[in-house]
Design a protein around this motif. Sequence first.
Motif, short mmCIF file in Angstrom:
data_model
loop_
_atom_site.label_atom_id
_atom_site.label_comp_id
_atom_site.label_asym_id
_atom_site.label_seq_id
_atom_site.Cartn_x
_atom_site.Cartn_y
_atom_site.Cartn_z
N PHE A 9 0.83 -1.21 0.00
CA PHE A 9 0.00 0.00 0.00
C PHE A 9 0.87 1.26 0.00
O PHE A 9 0.60 2.22 -0.73
N VAL A 10 1.93 1.24 0.82
CA VAL A 10 2.83 2.39 0.89
C VAL A 10 3.49 2.64 -0.47
O VAL A 10 3.56 3.78 -0.95
N PHE A 11 3.95 1.58 -1.10
CA PHE A 11 4.58 1.72 -2.41
C PHE A 11 3.58 2.17 -3.46
O PHE A 11 3.92 2.94 -4.38
N PHE A 12 2.34 1.71 -3.35
CA PHE A 12 1.31 2.13 -4.30
C PHE A 12 1.03 3.63 -4.17
O PHE A 12 0.97 4.35 -5.18
N VAL A 13 0.89 4.10 -2.94
CA VAL A 13 0.66 5.54 -2.70
C VAL A 13 1.86 6.35 -3.18
O VAL A 13 1.70 7.40 -3.81
N PHE A 14 3.06 5.86 -2.88
CA PHE A 14 4.27 6.56 -3.32
C PHE A 14 4.32 6.66 -4.84
O PHE A 14 4.67 7.71 -5.39
N THR A 15 3.97 5.58 -5.53
CA THR A 15 3.98 5.57 -6.99
C THR A 15 2.98 6.55 -7.56
O THR A 15 3.26 7.28 -8.52
N ILE A 16 1.78 6.62 -6.95
CA ILE A 16 0.76 7.55 -7.41
C ILE A 16 1.22 8.99 -7.23
O ILE A 16 1.08 9.83 -8.14
N ILE A 17 1.79 9.28 -6.06
CA ILE A 17 2.28 10.64 -5.80
C ILE A 17 3.40 11.01 -6.78
O ILE A 17 3.43 12.12 -7.32
N LEU A 18 4.32 10.05 -7.00
CA LEU A 18 5.42 10.30 -7.93
C LEU A 18 4.90 10.55 -9.34
O LEU A 18 5.40 11.44 -10.05
N PHE A 19 3.91 9.76 -9.75
CA PHE A 19 3.33 9.93 -11.08
C PHE A 19 2.68 11.31 -11.22
O PHE A 19 2.84 11.98 -12.25
N ILE A 20 1.96 11.74 -10.19
CA ILE A 20 1.30 13.05 -10.23
C ILE A 20 2.34 14.16 -10.31
O ILE A 20 2.20 15.11 -11.10
N LEU A 21 3.41 14.06 -9.50
CA LEU A 21 4.45 15.09 -9.50
C LEU A 21 5.14 15.19 -10.86
O LEU A 21 5.37 16.29 -11.38
N PHE A 22 5.48 14.03 -11.44
CA PHE A 22 6.14 14.05 -12.74
C PHE A 22 5.20 14.53 -13.84
O PHE A 22 5.64 15.18 -14.80
#
Length: 339
Positions: free
Chosen positions: A15-28
Motif C-alpha cells: 500500500f505504501v509503495f502504491f501511494v508513493f507511486t501515485i504521488i510520484l506519477f502526479i508530480l512528474f
Amino acid sequence: MDSELFAVVLEYINFVFFVFTIILFILFSLMAYFSTRNSLHYRNKNSFTDISKIMASPLAPTITIIAPAYNEGLTIVENIRSLLSLQYVNYDVMVVNDGSKDDTLQKLIDSYDLEKVAIQMDPDWKSKPVRGIYKSKNRAFEKLTVIDKVNGGKSDALNAGIALSTSKYVGCIDVDCLLQPDALLHVVKSFFQRSQKRVIAVGGVIRVANSCIIQGGQLEEIRLPKNWLARFQLLEYTRSFILGRMAWGRIDSLLIISGAFGFFEREIALAVGGYDTDTVGEDMEIVFKMRRYMHDRKESYTIEYIPDPLCWTEVPEDLEILDLLPYYVPVKSRESGLF
C-alpha cells in the motif's frame, strides 16, 4: 500467526509503495506540464528574434568566461581555442590553472605566447594564493587571461576568477565543455529580455557529446552514445534539464544553475561572497545566496533558463574513470543525478 502477521506487513508495504507511486506519477505529470508550457512559451517568444543583432550592438554587455583547469594538459589548447572563437564581441576568457601537476600551464604559455603581467587583486577576497597572471603578447589572443594559483578546488578557482574579472557578467563553465558558437548571444538575450524583473542568473541545457562528431572545436553531427553507461546518463540529463529545470523555471523556483554552464551578474555574485568552498553543492548554494540577497533587498528578480542545447560535454563511459577525475564527481554527477 506468523504468516498472518507477515501478510499484514506485506500488504502494508504494498500500500505504501502504491501511494508513493501515485504521488510520484502526479508530480512528474505536473513537471511535464509546466516544462511543456515553458518550452512552448520560449519557442513563441523567440521565433521572431534575430540574436545576431546583439553581436553587432555597441551596447552589448561585457562577459567573462571563467574556466577552471586541473591537469588538462592533453586537451587544454584545443578547448581554449574553441572558447576564443565564440560569436560575441565584448567577452574575454579567463582560464584558472588550479595548481595542475602536469604541463597545463606550460602548454598555455607556449601555445598562446603568454607573459606574466601585474594585476592587483583584492587581498581580502577568499581564495588560495595566486602565483601569477598571464596575458598573451599576440593581439589575436588578447581576450585570453590565464591565472595560475595554488590548488583549492573548482569553487576556489571560480572565486579567484570572479574577483579578477571586471565584466558585468561572469560565466562559470567546465573547461572541457564545448559551447555552441552563438551561446553567448542567447545568454545576453536572456539577461535583457525581462523588463519588470532583474535577471540575476542564466542557466542552460547540458547535452551529452559522447559519440558525436566534433571537428575543429565545432559540433558537426549529433549521434546517440554507443556506450550503455553514457546512454543512461543521456536519459538522466534529459530528465533533469528538460523536464525538471524547465518545470521549476516556469514557476520561477529554479534553485540550481549547472556548474558546467552558468552565468551570473558579477555584482551580486561578489555581494554574496562567491562560491562556498566547503560544500559539494556549490552551484546550488550560490543560487540560494543570490535569491536570499535579492529577497532581503526586496528587489524584483528572476533566474532564466535556456532550453536550447548550448553546451555539450562528454560523460564517463567507465565507472573507474571517476577515480581519475577530481573535478568530475562533485558537479557532473549532481547534474546527471546518478550519484
